[in-house]
Write a protein that holds these residues in place. Structure first.
Motif, short mmCIF file in Angstrom:
data_model
loop_
_atom_site.label_atom_id
_atom_site.label_comp_id
_atom_site.label_asym_id
_atom_site.label_seq_id
_atom_site.Cartn_x
_atom_site.Cartn_y
_atom_site.Cartn_z
N VAL A 1 20.25 2.72 4.51
CA VAL A 1 20.25 1.30 4.11
C VAL A 1 18.99 0.66 4.67
O VAL A 1 18.61 0.93 5.81
CB VAL A 1 21.49 0.58 4.71
CG1 VAL A 1 21.40 -0.93 4.52
CG2 VAL A 1 22.79 1.12 4.11
N ILE A 2 18.33 -0.21 3.85
CA ILE A 2 17.18 -0.94 4.38
C ILE A 2 17.29 -2.40 3.97
O ILE A 2 17.68 -2.73 2.85
CB ILE A 2 15.85 -0.29 3.96
CG1 ILE A 2 14.68 -0.89 4.75
CG2 ILE A 2 15.62 -0.36 2.45
CD1 ILE A 2 13.42 -0.02 4.75
N PRO B 1 0.83 -1.21 0.00
CA PRO B 1 0.00 0.00 0.00
C PRO B 1 0.87 1.26 0.00
O PRO B 1 1.96 1.26 0.58
CB PRO B 1 -0.78 -0.09 1.32
CG PRO B 1 -0.68 -1.51 1.74
CD PRO B 1 0.58 -2.07 1.16
N ASP B 2 0.37 2.34 -0.62
CA ASP B 2 1.15 3.57 -0.74
C ASP B 2 1.66 4.09 0.60
O ASP B 2 2.80 4.54 0.70
CB ASP B 2 0.32 4.67 -1.41
CG ASP B 2 0.15 4.40 -2.90
OD1 ASP B 2 0.92 3.56 -3.45
OD2 ASP B 2 -0.74 5.01 -3.51
N SER B 3 0.80 4.03 1.62
CA SER B 3 1.20 4.61 2.92
C SER B 3 2.39 3.84 3.50
O SER B 3 3.30 4.43 4.08
CB SER B 3 0.02 4.58 3.90
OG SER B 3 -0.39 3.24 4.10
N VAL B 4 2.37 2.53 3.34
CA VAL B 4 3.48 1.71 3.84
C VAL B 4 4.72 1.97 3.01
O VAL B 4 5.83 2.14 3.53
CB VAL B 4 3.11 0.21 3.81
CG1 VAL B 4 4.32 -0.65 4.19
CG2 VAL B 4 1.95 -0.06 4.74
N PHE B 5 4.52 2.04 1.69
CA PHE B 5 5.67 2.29 0.81
C PHE B 5 6.34 3.61 1.17
O PHE B 5 7.57 3.69 1.26
CB PHE B 5 5.25 2.28 -0.66
CG PHE B 5 6.42 2.55 -1.55
CD1 PHE B 5 7.34 1.55 -1.82
CD2 PHE B 5 6.64 3.82 -2.06
CE1 PHE B 5 8.47 1.81 -2.59
CE2 PHE B 5 7.75 4.10 -2.84
CZ PHE B 5 8.67 3.09 -3.11
N GLU B 6 5.55 4.65 1.39
CA GLU B 6 6.13 5.96 1.70
C GLU B 6 6.90 5.92 3.03
O GLU B 6 7.95 6.55 3.17
CB GLU B 6 5.05 7.05 1.74
CG GLU B 6 4.50 7.41 0.37
CD GLU B 6 5.59 7.73 -0.68
OE1 GLU B 6 6.65 8.28 -0.30
OE2 GLU B 6 5.40 7.41 -1.86
N ALA B 7 6.38 5.18 3.98
CA ALA B 7 7.06 5.07 5.28
C ALA B 7 8.39 4.33 5.12
O ALA B 7 9.40 4.69 5.75
CB ALA B 7 6.17 4.35 6.29
N ILE B 8 8.39 3.33 4.27
CA ILE B 8 9.62 2.58 4.01
C ILE B 8 10.65 3.46 3.30
O ILE B 8 11.83 3.49 3.66
CB ILE B 8 9.30 1.32 3.18
CG1 ILE B 8 8.71 0.28 4.11
CG2 ILE B 8 10.51 0.80 2.44
CD1 ILE B 8 8.20 -0.92 3.41
N ARG B 9 10.17 4.19 2.32
CA ARG B 9 11.10 5.06 1.58
C ARG B 9 11.71 6.11 2.52
O ARG B 9 12.90 6.40 2.46
CB ARG B 9 10.38 5.73 0.42
CG ARG B 9 11.30 6.74 -0.19
CD ARG B 9 11.07 7.27 -1.56
NE ARG B 9 9.77 7.35 -2.10
CZ ARG B 9 9.57 7.38 -3.43
NH1 ARG B 9 10.58 7.29 -4.26
NH2 ARG B 9 8.35 7.48 -3.89
N ASP B 10 10.87 6.64 3.38
CA ASP B 10 11.33 7.66 4.32
C ASP B 10 12.37 7.09 5.30
O ASP B 10 13.41 7.70 5.56
CB ASP B 10 10.11 8.22 5.07
CG ASP B 10 10.50 9.29 6.04
OD1 ASP B 10 11.14 10.27 5.61
OD2 ASP B 10 10.19 9.15 7.24
N ALA B 11 12.10 5.89 5.80
CA ALA B 11 13.05 5.24 6.72
C ALA B 11 14.37 4.96 6.00
O ALA B 11 15.46 5.12 6.57
CB ALA B 11 12.46 3.94 7.27
#
Ligand code: OGA
Ligand code: MN
Length: 289
Positions: A57-58, A41-51
């Motif tokens: 590094v992720i 989902p977009d909201s999760v993706f944005e949180a991942i990108r931000d982290a």
């Protein structure tokens, strides 16, 4: 900066909650609870990108990705890099390449086959280096072949005020010439090898933070500076940026996917036994969406 003080809960998605947690105090987070084959989902993706932006590094463990799934995930971040070499006639999706020491019929099936690599940032020798590199571990040696990450936000922040002033406005020439390593001091890059001068301090477009942008593998000299002075300054900065306190070393397991930010981190590789197999699938993001 370092990692996060504690786990950060992101938005829940079907099948469980997603969280990110620090890999150590220096650099990187692990995202837990995601199967990268699924639509995120977009909201999760944005949180991942931000982290990822904030922590350089992720890591996603326990994945099961074919080429298509890896490409789909990488493309959420932006445009994929073109792959320059196809190895040994292997057909791959555009944008996919392999890092491997495996030979089939005497021919290498991937790039960067052997051993240790000094710290570097990918494509620092061209005008617009790719922002992200993703490696997905498929086969790993029983020991060694670790990828080691260094946090260049933290390395910049830890410089003395005098050094920050000294570095202001400086540019360094980065060179791609492994035959005649940039770092063999006193040698000159050969005619025609890829080379580009970048500011030694760069500001990250997403976070606004400053990062130290030079490295032992490819940075040749500071532009316009007396060569002896440049060599001394570079040696001091290389030693600074490679300190243990800025570093996380990843011991790979098959199924690990790591994405690093070439704007804010360096990476290196530890040596490994040439008789053991190592196979990683690599995708790069040229620029972000
Ligand atoms: C790369 C790289 C390191 C590794 O793919 O750019 O530096 O551990 N790889 O194979
Ligand atoms: Mn690299």
């Amino acid at each position: 900066m370092g990692g996060l003080a504690q786990d950060e809960m992101l938005a829940p998605i079907p099948g469980g909650a997603v969280a990110v947690r620090p890999l150590n105090d220096a650099i990187g987070v692990e995202a837990v609870g995601l199967d990268l084959r699924e639509e995120i989902p977009d909201s999760v993706f944005e949180a991942i990108r931000d982290a990822w932006h904030r922590n350089c590094v992720i890591l996603f463990r326990g994945q099961n990705l074919d080429e298509g799934a890896q490409v789909n995930f990488a493309r959420r971040f932006g445009e994929l890099g073109k792959v320059l070499h196809q190895h040994n006639g292997r057909t791959s999706l555009p944008g996919v390449m392999y890092i491997s020491n495996i030979r089939e019929n005497g021919q290498l099936i991937g790039a960067l086959p052997d051993g240790e690599m000094y710290f570097h940032s990918d494509q620092c020798y061209i005008e617009s280096p790719s922002v992200a590199t993703m490696l997905y571990a498929m086969e790993v040696p029983s020991k060694g072949g670790d990828t080691i990450f260094a946090n260049m936000f933290a390395a910049y922040d830890a410089l003395s005020d005098e050094m920050k002033v000294r570095l202001e406005g400086l540019r360094a020439l980065n060179v791609y010439d492994y035959q005649n390593a940039a770092t063999v001091r006193g040698s000159e890059p050969r005619e025609g090898v890829p080379a580009w001068a970048h500011p030694v301090v760069r500001t990250h477009s997403a976070t606004g933070r400053k990062a130290l942008y030079l490295n032992r593998l490819m940075t040749h000299h500071i532009v316009g500076m007396d060569r002896a002075e440049s060599d001394a300054l570079l040696d001091e900065l290389f030693a600074h940026q490679e300190q243990e306190r800025f570093i996380y070393a990843h011991v790979w397991k098959p199924g690990d996917l790591i994405m690093w930010d070439n704007r804010s981190s360096l990476h290196a590789r530890s040596d490994f036994d040439a008789s053991e197999r190592r196979l990683m699938r690599r995708t790069v993001v040229v620029r972000e969406n």
